[in-house]
Every structure is written in structure tokens, then in C-alpha cells.
Scaffold this motif. Sequence first.
Motif, short mmCIF file in Angstrom:
data_model
loop_
_atom_site.label_atom_id
_atom_site.label_comp_id
_atom_site.label_asym_id
_atom_site.label_seq_id
_atom_site.Cartn_x
_atom_site.Cartn_y
_atom_site.Cartn_z
N LYS A 208 -20.49 19.33 -30.71
CA LYS A 208 -21.51 18.46 -31.47
C LYS A 208 -22.08 19.11 -32.63
N SER A 209 -22.45 18.34 -33.48
CA SER A 209 -22.97 19.32 -34.77
C SER A 209 -24.30 19.94 -34.26
N GLU A 211 -27.20 19.38 -35.45
CA GLU A 211 -28.17 18.29 -35.70
C GLU A 211 -28.12 17.70 -34.20
N GLU A 212 -27.05 17.73 -33.55
CA GLU A 212 -26.96 16.80 -32.18
C GLU A 212 -27.40 17.86 -31.05
N ASP A 213 -26.80 19.07 -31.20
CA ASP A 213 -26.95 19.80 -30.05
C ASP A 213 -27.52 21.43 -30.49
N GLN A 214 -28.70 21.62 -30.84
CA GLN A 214 -29.06 22.66 -31.39
C GLN A 214 -28.95 23.97 -30.67
#
Length: 376
Positions: A208-209, A211-214
Amino acid sequence: NEIYLQGLADQVPPFTTDATRLAAAAEAVMEPGPFGYVAGGAGSGDTVRANRAAFERWRIVPRMLTGATTRDLSTTVLGTAMPAPVLLAPVGVQGIVHPEGELAVARAAAALDVPIVLSTASSYPLEDVAAVGGPRWFQLYWPNEPEVCASLLRRAKAAGYTALVVTLDTWTLAWRPRDLDHAYLPFLRASGVANAFTDPAFRAGLEKSPEEDQAMAILRWVSLFTGTDKRWDQLPFLREHWDGPIVLKGIQHPDDARRAADAGMDGIIVSNHGGRQVDGALAALDALPEIATAVGDRLEILFDSGIRTGADVIKALALGAKAVLLGRPYIYALALAGEQGVRHTLRSLLADLDLTLALSGHQTPATLTPNTLHRT
Ligand code: FNR
């Protein structure tokens, strides 16, 4: 002169030009976590103190009647022209100090034509900092994945960074009690990850990016940049992927300096990372003379770790450095007054250097040699 004339009109500078009081002023306005991160060193702080003590053992021997009323401090290092032999050291995570971070620093430096060395761990993407303009080099923390490394180098080149500084002394973070006491590590709070998070090769390794999964992205960052296993025989990889001068940062032994020269490197930075890595390491200034003897005629030698005044710059140049890098003081200035603060501190250092060089009897840094100094 400008400062004294402004004083006649009751205008005093925004904050002190004295390095010790500058740190104290910054401490008063910064949170304990970030201040401890910037000010701190490895272990007992022994090497941080040793870096300063070494400067005090060397004394300048001023010369008279030399015509030093006119001076030229400008120089060119690895193709980069600069008004004086001073650059800004790579310092990551500047966003923990001031919201404008590296952008403010780059603006202040560009206004004076002083080169910056942008950290891999900058708080703003390297392209955004490049857009400010001004002379710039890129500092690499050499990541574990070759694709991410090549991608960062490609981006830095495309964004106009003209030299590559490869930091060797921080392949993993040292024991730093102040950060442990505060349970504070900027990277785990997503400071200093901007270059990775915007990197296509870095993002390609994530499900996941960022932004989606810090959290997952930060874990990937940590695995890429800590515990990296690099050897001398891997330097050709950097040559293949970087068309320009390469400088190795963190050299403290003359044999390592020779190996850098043998490997065809263009420069080294004699540095102990401002005393932040090996507690008990020798003062960076004490490493300089032997290294200068070993490789001074084979590559460019730069120096950092403990530079606070014009006199300090003169001592490092006299002992064999072509130029020096300034670390913590400009970060304290950033904390106190953003872009204007960095500009004030930088101008003050350059003016101090100019005057001290003149009163020591030198028209240019070129006449500084070990004979300029007396060791006590
Ligand atoms: C650093 N330094 C550093 N070096 C580097 O190659 N990449 C980096 O990202 C950082 N980050 C960093 C953060 C902070 C808060 C500090 C204080 C230092 C080390 C820096 O480039 C330089 O070697 C020292 O700061 C020089 O010592 P003085 O001038 O701070 O004593």
C-alpha cells in the motif's frame, strides 16, 4: 560594520552570534525531544566535547604588514564556486526544528551563494529544495536496495545537485542517551522520510502507498537505511550511477583516506558526525593533519565537526582542509528565526572568518599552512 551602524539606530540583531549562547537560546524555544536530538552526541558526549577541545589546543600565530586589508576568500571545490570555503553540512529532519525546514535553509544559503548539502533524510523532497535554486550537493545514506539507491541518485542528478556526498559513518544509529531518555527518534514519526516516500523505487516495494499505510512505509524505510552492509568493493556501483564528483563523509583514519583515493574518489570529509556516532572517537580536528599528509595531493579534503567561529575555519584550513561544513549552529538559527535566522548566522560566520583571516595577516586562505598555527 553593518551591525554596529544598525546599533547606532538602536537596532540589534535578532539573536546572538556567539555559538554557546546561540545553543542556549535555541534550547529555550525548542521542545526537549528535538533539541536533544540536535544537540546530543553518542554515549557520554565525550567526542562532542573533544571536537571543541581540539580547536583550543591549536593557536593562530598572526602575521603583520602583509597587505591583508584587501582579501579574496572565494574558492571552487569540485567544480562548485563559493564565496568562502564554507558549506552547510547535511542535517536531516529539519522539519522537527522549523516548519519550513530545508526550504528556509536553502533560501538563506542561496541568497549568499553558499552551497548546501541536502540530506537523504530531508523533511522536504529533494526536488522541492532544488527549486529554491542556489549551489547544491546531495548527501546519500546508501540504502540496502540498489534500485532505491539508483533512483535517488537519478532524481538528485535531474534536480541539479552537482556533487554526491556519501556518508559512511551512520550505517546504523549510535547509542544516543538523550534520544533514549526522550524516547525520541524523528524517523519513526515520519520526519526525514520525504525522499523515500516520494521515490518510485521505494514505493514499488510497498503493498500500500505510504499515504495508505504509514506504519508499513516507515518499517520499510528503517530496513532500507539502518544496518546497511557496504564494503569498499561496492564503490564502483556509485560511480556507475552518479556522473559527477563523489565525496566520502566520515573518514577518520589515514588508511581509509588512502583507500578512498585508491578507489578514485574525488574527495573526503574528515568528520565524526559531530560526535554523534562513536563515543570516545578522536576529535575530528586531530584526525586532519595525518590525513592531509596522506592524501592531500590526491583528492579534495573537507572537514566538519566542531566548527563554530571564523578562527575554527582558519585552523581547519591551515591543517589541510580545502573547505569546511557547518552543522548545529545553523540549525539553532533555523529554530530561532527560520530563513532570516540562518541568514544571520551564516553572514556572521563569514564576516568573522573574513576579519579573523585579515587580522591574522592573510589575503586568501591559500597562504594558510600548518606553520600558521602553534600547538599548545
Ligand atoms: C547531522 N549530520 C548528518 N550527516 C549526514 O551525512 N546526514 C544527515 O542526515 C545528518 N543529519 C544530522 C542531523 C543532526 C541534527 C546533526 C546535528 C547532524 C552530521 C552533520 O552533517 C555534520 O557532520 C555535523 O553536524 C558536524 O558537526 P557540528 O558542526 O554539528 O559540530
